[in-house]
Design a protein around this motif. Structure first.
Motif, PDB file in Angstrom:
ATOM      1  N   SER A  25      62.995  26.829  49.682  1.00  0.00           N
ATOM      2  CA  SER A  25      64.440  26.746  49.471  1.00  0.00           C
ATOM      3  C   SER A  25      65.166  27.741  50.380  1.00  0.00           C
ATOM      4  CB  SER A  25      64.792  27.007  48.007  1.00  0.00           C
ATOM      5  OG  SER A  25      64.314  28.262  47.576  1.00  0.00           O
ATOM      6  N   ARG A  28      65.367  26.312  53.853  1.00  0.00           N
ATOM      7  CA  ARG A  28      66.409  25.288  53.944  1.00  0.00           C
ATOM      8  C   ARG A  28      67.795  25.917  54.009  1.00  0.00           C
ATOM      9  NH1 ARG A  28      62.046  22.966  52.561  1.00  0.00           N
ATOM     10  NH2 ARG A  28      61.700  20.726  52.526  1.00  0.00           N
ATOM     11  N   CYS A  79      68.416  22.483  49.213  1.00  0.00           N
ATOM     12  CA  CYS A  79      68.067  23.823  48.751  1.00  0.00           C
ATOM     13  C   CYS A  79      67.841  23.849  47.242  1.00  0.00           C
ATOM     14  CB  CYS A  79      69.176  24.785  49.143  1.00  0.00           C
ATOM     15  SG  CYS A  79      68.822  26.509  48.776  1.00  0.00           S
ATOM     16  N   THR A  82      64.728  21.766  46.080  1.00  0.00           N
ATOM     17  CA  THR A  82      63.489  22.457  46.417  1.00  0.00           C
ATOM     18  C   THR A  82      63.284  23.673  45.533  1.00  0.00           C
ATOM     19  OG1 THR A  82      63.713  21.726  48.708  1.00  0.00           O
ATOM     20  CG2 THR A  82      62.209  23.536  48.288  1.00  0.00           C
ATOM     21  N   LEU A  83      64.348  24.429  45.289  1.00  0.00           N
ATOM     22  CA  LEU A  83      64.243  25.610  44.432  1.00  0.00           C
ATOM     23  C   LEU A  83      63.793  25.213  43.037  1.00  0.00           C
ATOM     24  CD1 LEU A  83      64.748  28.672  44.147  1.00  0.00           C
ATOM     25  CD2 LEU A  83      67.085  28.110  43.418  1.00  0.00           C
TER      26      LEU A  83
END
Length: 245
Positions: A25, A28, A79, A82-83
């Motif tokens: 993240s 990104r 972001c 993905t986080l």
């Protein structure tokens, strides 16, 4: 002396201390930061090349600002997704606020995935070779939809990460970013047309490039405000797991 007001992003903070749960993240976020920064650099150069920098800002210049909105929003989507996917694998290993939010999402009576007749996607996740990961993927999809639309989705992501008490992610702060998401919707879905209904008008919404710069900058800093406390929460879980191992 130049009278050009430059549109720039503030410096990106230092990467929070953390491992694989935030690495992707963060990458990104950094990639988005430099892509948007590059758009603003091009915008500034185009404006500086004008014969009269005090003249009207052209649609070409405003299109650079519109592109910055789209790039920033796409980065936020990537972001946060993905986080969530990476951090929840760790956060859900202990009975903390993130795990409580996870249970409520699946078990609530008004639309919880485990309430009533199970959907095909839920059944497939339950019998997956890695059910927890499959359920997390469904969870993330439910939280973010096709894209982050505004403060509601941001608040859902905050709760999922167990960050409801973080002052940097208070409701008022999340709501203050709604104009940015409204702008993304107008640019992406309506091409910024004032009347997108097909009646023939070619008029486009006015975009104050300075305001766009501030909105994009604030949205990217908000992603840091998600990543940094998540990194701390992950470290806390890892300490707890180490203490009980």
């Amino acid at each position: 002396m130049s009278k050009l007001t430059r549109v720039e992003l503030s410096e990106l903070p230092r990467k929070p201390v953390g491992g694989i749960e935030i690495q992707r993240s963060w990458s990104r976020l950094v990639a988005t930061y430099w892509a948007v920064s590059g758009l603003f650099t091009t915008l500034n150069e185009l404006r500086a090349a004008q014969d009269d920098m005090r003249g009207a800002i052209s649609e070409t210049h405003r299109d650079q600002a519109r592109a910055a909105i789209v790039f920033t929003a796409a980065g936020i989507d990537a972001c946060l997704r993905t986080l969530l996917r990476d951090a929840l694998q760790t956060l859900l290993q202990t009975d903390g606020p993130a795990h409580g939010a996870f249970i409520r999402h699946f078990m609530r009576k008004d639309g919880g995935r485990l309430a009533g007749e199970l959907s095909s996607a839920t059944k497939k996740a339950i019998v997956d070779i890695d059910p927890r990961s499959a359920l997390i993927d469904l969870y993330v999809a439910d939280l973010t939809g096709s894209s982050i639309q505004g403060s509601k989705e941001l608040a859902n992501c905050r709760s999922a990460l167990g960050l409801d008490d973080d002052p940097a992610l208070a409701d008022a702060i999340l709501k203050s970013h709604q104009p940015f998401f409204n702008a993304r919707h107008e640019v992406v879905h309506e091409l910024d047309l004032v009347d997108p209904s097909g009646k023939g008008t070619r008029s486009r919404r006015h975009r104050d490039i300075t305001v766009v710069g501030e909105q994009c900058d604030g949205a990217l800093r908000l992603m840091y405000d998600f990543i940094a406390p998540t990194a701390r929460a992950v470290r806390q879980v890892q300490r707890e797991l180490g203490d009980t191992a």
